[in-house]
Motif scaffolding. Structure first.
Motif, mmCIF file in Angstrom:
data_model
loop_
_atom_site.group_PDB
_atom_site.id
_atom_site.type_symbol
_atom_site.label_atom_id
_atom_site.label_comp_id
_atom_site.label_asym_id
_atom_site.label_seq_id
_atom_site.Cartn_x
_atom_site.Cartn_y
_atom_site.Cartn_z
ATOM 1 N N ARG A 46 0.841 -1.207 0.000
ATOM 2 C CA ARG A 46 0.000 0.000 0.000
ATOM 3 C C ARG A 46 0.873 1.253 0.000
ATOM 4 O O ARG A 46 0.606 2.217 -0.728
ATOM 5 C CB ARG A 46 -0.898 -0.010 1.235
ATOM 6 C CG ARG A 46 -1.836 1.163 1.408
ATOM 7 C CD ARG A 46 -3.042 1.072 0.491
ATOM 8 N NE ARG A 46 -2.826 1.704 -0.797
ATOM 9 C CZ ARG A 46 -3.421 1.328 -1.915
ATOM 10 N NH1 ARG A 46 -4.246 0.288 -1.917
ATOM 11 N NH2 ARG A 46 -3.181 1.940 -3.053
ATOM 12 N N HIS A 47 1.924 1.225 0.794
ATOM 13 C CA HIS A 47 2.835 2.361 0.903
ATOM 14 C C HIS A 47 3.531 2.626 -0.438
ATOM 15 O O HIS A 47 3.633 3.781 -0.872
ATOM 16 C CB HIS A 47 3.866 2.080 1.990
ATOM 17 C CG HIS A 47 4.882 3.148 2.183
ATOM 18 N ND1 HIS A 47 4.574 4.376 2.734
ATOM 19 C CD2 HIS A 47 6.206 3.190 1.886
ATOM 20 C CE1 HIS A 47 5.665 5.124 2.769
ATOM 21 N NE2 HIS A 47 6.668 4.426 2.262
ATOM 22 N N CYS A 48 3.996 1.569 -1.098
ATOM 23 C CA CYS A 48 4.683 1.727 -2.382
ATOM 24 C C CYS A 48 3.772 2.360 -3.429
ATOM 25 O O CYS A 48 4.190 3.256 -4.173
ATOM 26 C CB CYS A 48 5.171 0.367 -2.885
ATOM 27 S SG CYS A 48 6.572 -0.317 -1.980
ATOM 28 N N TYR A 176 -5.281 -6.614 1.575
ATOM 29 C CA TYR A 176 -4.335 -5.561 1.913
ATOM 30 C C TYR A 176 -5.089 -4.239 1.932
ATOM 31 O O TYR A 176 -6.217 -4.154 1.430
ATOM 32 C CB TYR A 176 -3.119 -5.558 0.980
ATOM 33 C CG TYR A 176 -3.237 -4.820 -0.325
ATOM 34 C CD1 TYR A 176 -2.537 -3.638 -0.530
ATOM 35 C CD2 TYR A 176 -4.002 -5.314 -1.378
ATOM 36 C CE1 TYR A 176 -2.599 -2.967 -1.741
ATOM 37 C CE2 TYR A 176 -4.066 -4.660 -2.585
ATOM 38 C CZ TYR A 176 -3.362 -3.483 -2.767
ATOM 39 O OH TYR A 176 -3.437 -2.827 -3.963
ATOM 40 N N PRO A 177 -4.527 -3.186 2.554
ATOM 41 C CA PRO A 177 -5.285 -1.954 2.734
ATOM 42 C C PRO A 177 -5.794 -1.403 1.408
ATOM 43 O O PRO A 177 -5.018 -1.168 0.480
ATOM 44 C CB PRO A 177 -4.265 -1.001 3.376
ATOM 45 C CG PRO A 177 -3.279 -1.900 4.050
ATOM 46 C CD PRO A 177 -3.175 -3.106 3.172
ATOM 47 N N ALA A 178 -7.096 -1.191 1.333
ATOM 48 C CA ALA A 178 -7.694 -0.693 0.088
ATOM 49 C C ALA A 178 -7.350 0.769 -0.129
ATOM 50 O O ALA A 178 -7.093 1.514 0.819
ATOM 51 C CB ALA A 178 -9.213 -0.865 0.148
ATOM 52 N N ASN A 179 -7.332 1.166 -1.387
ATOM 53 C CA ASN A 179 -7.229 2.579 -1.717
ATOM 54 C C ASN A 179 -8.455 3.278 -1.131
ATOM 55 O O ASN A 179 -9.592 2.952 -1.460
ATOM 56 C CB ASN A 179 -7.185 2.745 -3.243
ATOM 57 C CG ASN A 179 -7.103 4.190 -3.678
ATOM 58 O OD1 ASN A 179 -7.929 5.024 -3.308
ATOM 59 N ND2 ASN A 179 -6.127 4.502 -4.505
ATOM 60 N N PHE A 180 -8.221 4.224 -0.228
ATOM 61 C CA PHE A 180 -9.319 4.873 0.495
ATOM 62 C C PHE A 180 -10.337 5.483 -0.457
ATOM 63 O O PHE A 180 -11.553 5.339 -0.257
ATOM 64 C CB PHE A 180 -8.743 5.956 1.405
ATOM 65 C CG PHE A 180 -9.781 6.735 2.163
ATOM 66 C CD1 PHE A 180 -10.323 6.238 3.336
ATOM 67 C CD2 PHE A 180 -10.233 7.962 1.694
ATOM 68 C CE1 PHE A 180 -11.281 6.953 4.034
ATOM 69 C CE2 PHE A 180 -11.196 8.690 2.388
ATOM 70 C CZ PHE A 180 -11.720 8.176 3.559
ATOM 71 N N TRP A 181 -9.865 6.157 -1.493
ATOM 72 C CA TRP A 181 -10.773 6.895 -2.366
ATOM 73 C C TRP A 181 -11.604 5.990 -3.253
ATOM 74 O O TRP A 181 -12.724 6.340 -3.633
ATOM 75 C CB TRP A 181 -9.976 7.890 -3.206
ATOM 76 C CG TRP A 181 -9.234 8.859 -2.357
ATOM 77 C CD1 TRP A 181 -7.886 8.949 -2.178
ATOM 78 C CD2 TRP A 181 -9.804 9.863 -1.503
ATOM 79 N NE1 TRP A 181 -7.579 9.933 -1.281
ATOM 80 C CE2 TRP A 181 -8.744 10.517 -0.851
ATOM 81 C CE3 TRP A 181 -11.113 10.270 -1.236
ATOM 82 C CZ2 TRP A 181 -8.938 11.547 0.051
ATOM 83 C CZ3 TRP A 181 -11.328 11.297 -0.336
ATOM 84 C CH2 TRP A 181 -10.253 11.924 0.298
ATOM 85 N N ARG A 182 -11.074 4.814 -3.572
ATOM 86 C CA ARG A 182 -11.819 3.887 -4.429
ATOM 87 C C ARG A 182 -13.103 3.411 -3.753
ATOM 88 O O ARG A 182 -14.085 3.070 -4.425
ATOM 89 C CB ARG A 182 -10.929 2.686 -4.773
ATOM 90 C CG ARG A 182 -11.480 1.803 -5.866
ATOM 91 C CD ARG A 182 -10.552 0.614 -6.106
ATOM 92 N NE ARG A 182 -9.313 1.013 -6.718
ATOM 93 C CZ ARG A 182 -9.145 1.173 -8.032
ATOM 94 N NH1 ARG A 182 -10.145 0.971 -8.855
ATOM 95 N NH2 ARG A 182 -7.960 1.524 -8.505
ATOM 96 N N ALA A 183 -13.104 3.399 -2.432
ATOM 97 C CA ALA A 183 -14.262 2.904 -1.691
ATOM 98 C C ALA A 183 -15.326 3.972 -1.457
ATOM 99 O O ALA A 183 -16.391 3.675 -0.912
ATOM 100 C CB ALA A 183 -13.808 2.341 -0.349
#
Length: 300
Positions: A46-48, A176-183
């Motif tokens: 997610r960080h990368c 893994y942590p989802a892209n916040f904005w996609r949700a």
């Protein structure tokens, strides 16, 4: 990544079992154990990806908005970060594990491109599925028989449908942590970013997405300012916390308000997350008052 993957054939008796099993054990040990690997590897991915999207600086919010060269760079970034995570040295290929040259391959798609110099060497396979927020970490010996016969212009071949069965998975279809904005609802996102000031945008963020832990990097992306943390605090009536408080909402920090978050039965927040809510009961409002918040009286 492909939704329907064949079961791994890497078991006792398979010609690659001893090598891949020893590499998998070494990788797991270097990560600090299986549970630590399950936590740290997805967070690293997610960080990368987010560091290349660079929402605070570019305003972009998804992988699809990246330039082609940036998408390619994610693979380089993953290689560097994975070596650091596992404390691996550089090697003749990408790294060296137990004295064996190992190539690290990353994909955001459904397959990996294996270069000719990696043939018959172990490859550490990494994949991230942004749409489904699932990740993969596996090992394969890049034998020609496991690859497609067709090559691209660089002479690289991909893993064949049958070849996928020769992957030993350390993590397969793992969250893994989802892209916040996609949700988020696209209309809500547009509304949040339409604010003319950092305080206005952040107040809109916490009004539209209450009762949800929101990470520090999301706050930074919305604020679009160097001193973004100043905007989230009370600030002579102008800060985000002040604006929300006048609306009867609380803006809480996982670092400083953890007890109140727990008392209000809100989702747990890490020390770098924030959450907003509107206390609706007298008990909840009393708890907020005890914590130093001054909410307006409820009309009527």
């Amino acid at each position: 990544m492909k939704r329907n993957l064949p079961d791994s054939q890497i078991t006792q008796g398979h010609p690659d079992f001893d090598l891949l099993d020893s590499l998998a054990r070494e990788i797991t040990a270097r990560a600090g154990g299986a549970l630590t690997l399950e936590q740290d590897f997805p967070a690293m991915l997610r960080h990368c990806i987010d560091d290349v999207i660079m929402t605070p600086k570019t305003g972009r919010r998804s992988y699809e908005e990246l330039e082609k060269t940036e998408k390619t760079y994610i693979g380089t970034r993953v290689e560097i970060e994975l070596r650091a995570l596992l404390r691996l040295p550089r090697g003749r290929l990408d790294t060296e594990i137990l004295g064996r040259d190992v190539d690290i391959k990353n994909t955001m798609g459904s397959n990996w491109m294996i270069p000719s110099e990696a043939l018959d060497h172990p490859c550490l396979l990494v994949a991230a599925d942004e749409v489904r927020a699932r990740c993969y970490l596996g090992l394969i010996v890049a034998r020609p028989s496991y690859l497609t016969k067709g090559k691209n212009k660089d002479g690289k071949g991909s893993i064949s449908a049958a070849g996928f069965g020769n992957i030993l998975w350390l993590l397969c279809d793992h969250a893994y942590p989802a892209n916040f904005w996609r949700a988020q609802d696209p209309e809500v996102v547009t509304e949040i970013f339409s604010g003319r000031t950092g305080n206005a945008r952040m107040a809109s963020l916490f009004r539209h997405i209450p009762n949800t832990p929101i990470a520090r990097d999301v706050v930074e992306a919305v604020a679009q300012q160097k001193d973004f943390m100043r905007r989230i605090r009370s600030d002579k009536g102008r800060g985000t916390r002040d604006l929300l408080e006048r609306d009867g909402m609380l803006l809480l920090s996982g670092q400083y308000d953890s007890q109140l978050i727990k008392a209000l039965d809100l989702p747990a927040c890490s020390s770098s997350e924030f959450i907003s809510c509107t206390p609706k009961t007298e008990q909840a409002r009393h708890l907020a008052s005890q914590a130093g918040f001054s909410l307006p009286d409820i009309p009527g």
